[in-house]
Design an enzyme around this catalytic site. Structure first.
Site, short mmCIF file in Angstrom:
data_model
loop_
_atom_site.label_atom_id
_atom_site.label_comp_id
_atom_site.label_asym_id
_atom_site.label_seq_id
_atom_site.Cartn_x
_atom_site.Cartn_y
_atom_site.Cartn_z
N GLY A 63 35.47 47.39 42.68
CA GLY A 63 36.31 47.71 44.01
C GLY A 63 36.55 46.32 44.45
N GLU A 64 36.67 46.06 45.90
CA GLU A 64 37.17 44.82 46.44
C GLU A 64 35.90 44.14 46.82
OE1 GLU A 64 39.97 43.66 46.99
OE2 GLU A 64 41.37 45.15 46.23
N SER A 65 35.43 42.92 45.99
CA SER A 65 34.38 42.12 46.16
C SER A 65 34.22 41.61 47.70
CB SER A 65 34.41 40.97 45.31
OG SER A 65 35.42 40.29 45.55
N CYS A 96 33.17 44.35 37.67
CA CYS A 96 34.47 43.58 38.04
C CYS A 96 33.99 43.04 39.46
CB CYS A 96 35.38 44.79 38.43
SG CYS A 96 37.15 44.19 38.50
N ARG A 126 38.15 34.66 40.11
CA ARG A 126 38.61 36.05 40.72
C ARG A 126 40.02 36.18 40.21
NH1 ARG A 126 39.29 36.32 45.96
NH2 ARG A 126 38.50 38.39 46.28
N ILE A 161 41.34 45.78 36.03
CA ILE A 161 42.11 45.84 37.16
C ILE A 161 41.79 44.48 38.16
CG2 ILE A 161 42.86 47.09 39.25
CD1 ILE A 161 41.46 49.63 37.72
N ARG A 162 42.82 43.71 38.27
CA ARG A 162 42.46 42.54 38.85
C ARG A 162 41.11 41.73 38.41
NH1 ARG A 162 43.33 43.77 44.89
NH2 ARG A 162 43.05 41.23 45.05
N HIS A 246 35.85 47.71 33.94
CA HIS A 246 35.38 49.11 34.42
C HIS A 246 34.79 49.99 33.47
CE1 HIS A 246 36.95 48.14 38.65
NE2 HIS A 246 37.71 47.35 38.12
N GLU A 248 32.96 52.31 34.19
CA GLU A 248 32.85 53.50 35.05
C GLU A 248 34.20 54.38 35.22
OE1 GLU A 248 33.95 50.54 38.01
OE2 GLU A 248 32.90 50.63 36.22
#
Length: 268
Positions: A63-65, A96, A126, A161-162, A246, A248
């Site tokens: 997600g967004e850490s 991630c 990151r 993803i990023r 990821h 998941e």
């Protein structure tokens, strides 16, 4: 062996927690009757410290850490998470953003811009592979999956993803990684309890992405690994496992099956 009730939590503050829970259920189904002999698995969404206390193991999803860190802080979950990972030493897997949060050091972050949980003596970079538009998929060779009973030899399709990478393996420390704190745009995790550090437990490199595409200016200060090895995308240290990609977001439950087996071993 007496069957146990295993409670596996998925941190559900933001990100792909629904997808992780779905693959966990798929993994439990694939482990039967093996899991039935070992015990019963309950899968829980975790949003509070009380829910976390009821867990034997935890997944921190992608997600967004920064968002996860902020919500955890506002929910009074950061310290319980650090206690869970670094003092109780319960099995924890971060994907991630989860890998970033579980690192003892993370760069490309302004001081005070994000809190870390810690647990892995690594420095992560990151968004190493670039922006959202530079996301990609790749076939991954994951040696630890090939050690599984009836192992499927097909590559694992990794989704990045990023995504971060493990930029450097740090020496195991019983407290804070203080040498990392002096680096520009680098934050470190606080020591939860100096007597509960990783001690002499080294970080294991579990997987790399071949064909290194390193863009770091400080190339000589990057991971102290052979240049042909590739970018480090999966690591493990004692009770903590982290992946850059990821799992998941795929329909492939092989890593979840492998991880659940390690959790059963740790909790039995």
């Amino acid at each position: 062996m007496t069957p146990i009730v295993l409670r596996v939590g998925v941190l559900a503050l933001q990100g792909a927690f629904v997808e992780h829970a779905k693959l966990l259920r798929q993994a439990v189904a694939q482990l039967r009757p093996e899991s039935e002999a070992s015990g019963h698995v309950d899968i829980l969404e975790v949003r509070t410290a009380e829910e976390l206390r009821g867990c034997d193991a935890l997944i921190i999803p992608g997600g967004e850490s920064t968002t996860v860190s902020l919500v955890a802080e506002r929910s009074n979950l950061l310290e319980p998470l650090r206690h869970f990972v670094k003092v109780l030493r319960r099995p924890t897997w971060g994907t991630c953003a989860g890998l970033i949060l579980l690192a003892e050091s993370a760069n490309r972050i302004k001081k005070g811009g994000q809190e870390l949980i810690g647990g892995l003596d690594v420095r992560v970079n990151r968004n190493y592979f670039g922006r959202q538009t530079e996301s990609f998929e790749a076939d991954l060779n994951l040696p630890f999956l090939k050690e599984e009973p009836s192992a499927d030899q097909e590559p694992f399709r990794g989704i990045f993803i990023r995504a971060p990478v493990v930029e450097k393996l740090l020496p195991p420390a019983s407290g804070e990684q203080k040498e990392e704190a002096v680096r520009d745009e680098t934050v470190i995790a606080p020591a939860k309890d100096a007597t509960h550090g990783q001690g002499s437990w080294p970080v294991e490199v579990m997987a790399t992405l071949p064909g290194r595409t390193r863009r770091l200016v400080e190339k000589a200060d990057a991971a102290e690994l052979d240049e042909e090895t590739g970018d480090v995308i999966a690591v493990r240290q004692r009770n903590v496992f982290g992946t850059s990609f990821h799992p998941e977001l795929t329909s492939d439950a092989r890593i979840h099956v492998w991880w659940l087996r390690t959790v059963f071993d740790a909790c039995s």
